[in-house]
Design a protein around this motif. Sequence first.
Motif, short mmCIF file in Angstrom:
data_model
loop_
_atom_site.label_atom_id
_atom_site.label_comp_id
_atom_site.label_asym_id
_atom_site.label_seq_id
_atom_site.Cartn_x
_atom_site.Cartn_y
_atom_site.Cartn_z
N UNK A 9 0.82 -1.20 0.00
CA UNK A 9 0.00 0.00 0.00
C UNK A 9 0.86 1.26 0.00
N UNK A 10 2.01 1.22 0.65
CA UNK A 10 2.88 2.40 0.73
C UNK A 10 3.48 2.76 -0.63
N UNK A 11 3.52 1.80 -1.55
CA UNK A 11 4.03 2.09 -2.89
C UNK A 11 2.90 2.12 -3.92
N UNK A 12 1.66 2.21 -3.45
CA UNK A 12 0.51 2.32 -4.34
C UNK A 12 0.07 1.03 -4.98
N UNK A 13 0.43 -0.09 -4.40
CA UNK A 13 0.07 -1.39 -4.98
C UNK A 13 -0.84 -2.18 -4.05
N UNK A 14 -1.75 -1.49 -3.37
CA UNK A 14 -2.66 -2.16 -2.45
C UNK A 14 -3.72 -2.96 -3.17
N UNK A 15 -4.60 -3.61 -2.43
CA UNK A 15 -5.64 -4.42 -3.05
C UNK A 15 -6.62 -3.56 -3.84
N UNK A 16 -7.21 -4.15 -4.88
CA UNK A 16 -8.19 -3.48 -5.72
C UNK A 16 -9.54 -3.52 -5.01
#
Length: 98
Positions: free
Chosen positions: A77-84
Amino acid sequence: MTRTLEWQMGLVLVEEDGTTKARAVLDTGTTTYTGQGVARCNPQDLDIPAIGDELAASRAMKDLATKLMREANRDLESVGAGPDTTAAPPYGWPGAAT
């Protein structure tokens, strides 16, 4: 890119009066994660220490895995790749409230 890491893991089991406690410790070299697990022998069951060891150890490792996954999710999440969160649920009727 090739990368090799070795993480050290230890597991300590202590049994006393029909209760087995386990502590799993994972050392990544930069962070240490600890998981806890407990197994209690039902007084009406045979006391088979190996079963308590297996249950307590598996619970400690499951706790450890949950903590490690939670940390990975935070890092994602900190790199913008969290769950959809816009995707449809993996089960249920289409259009049903979640």
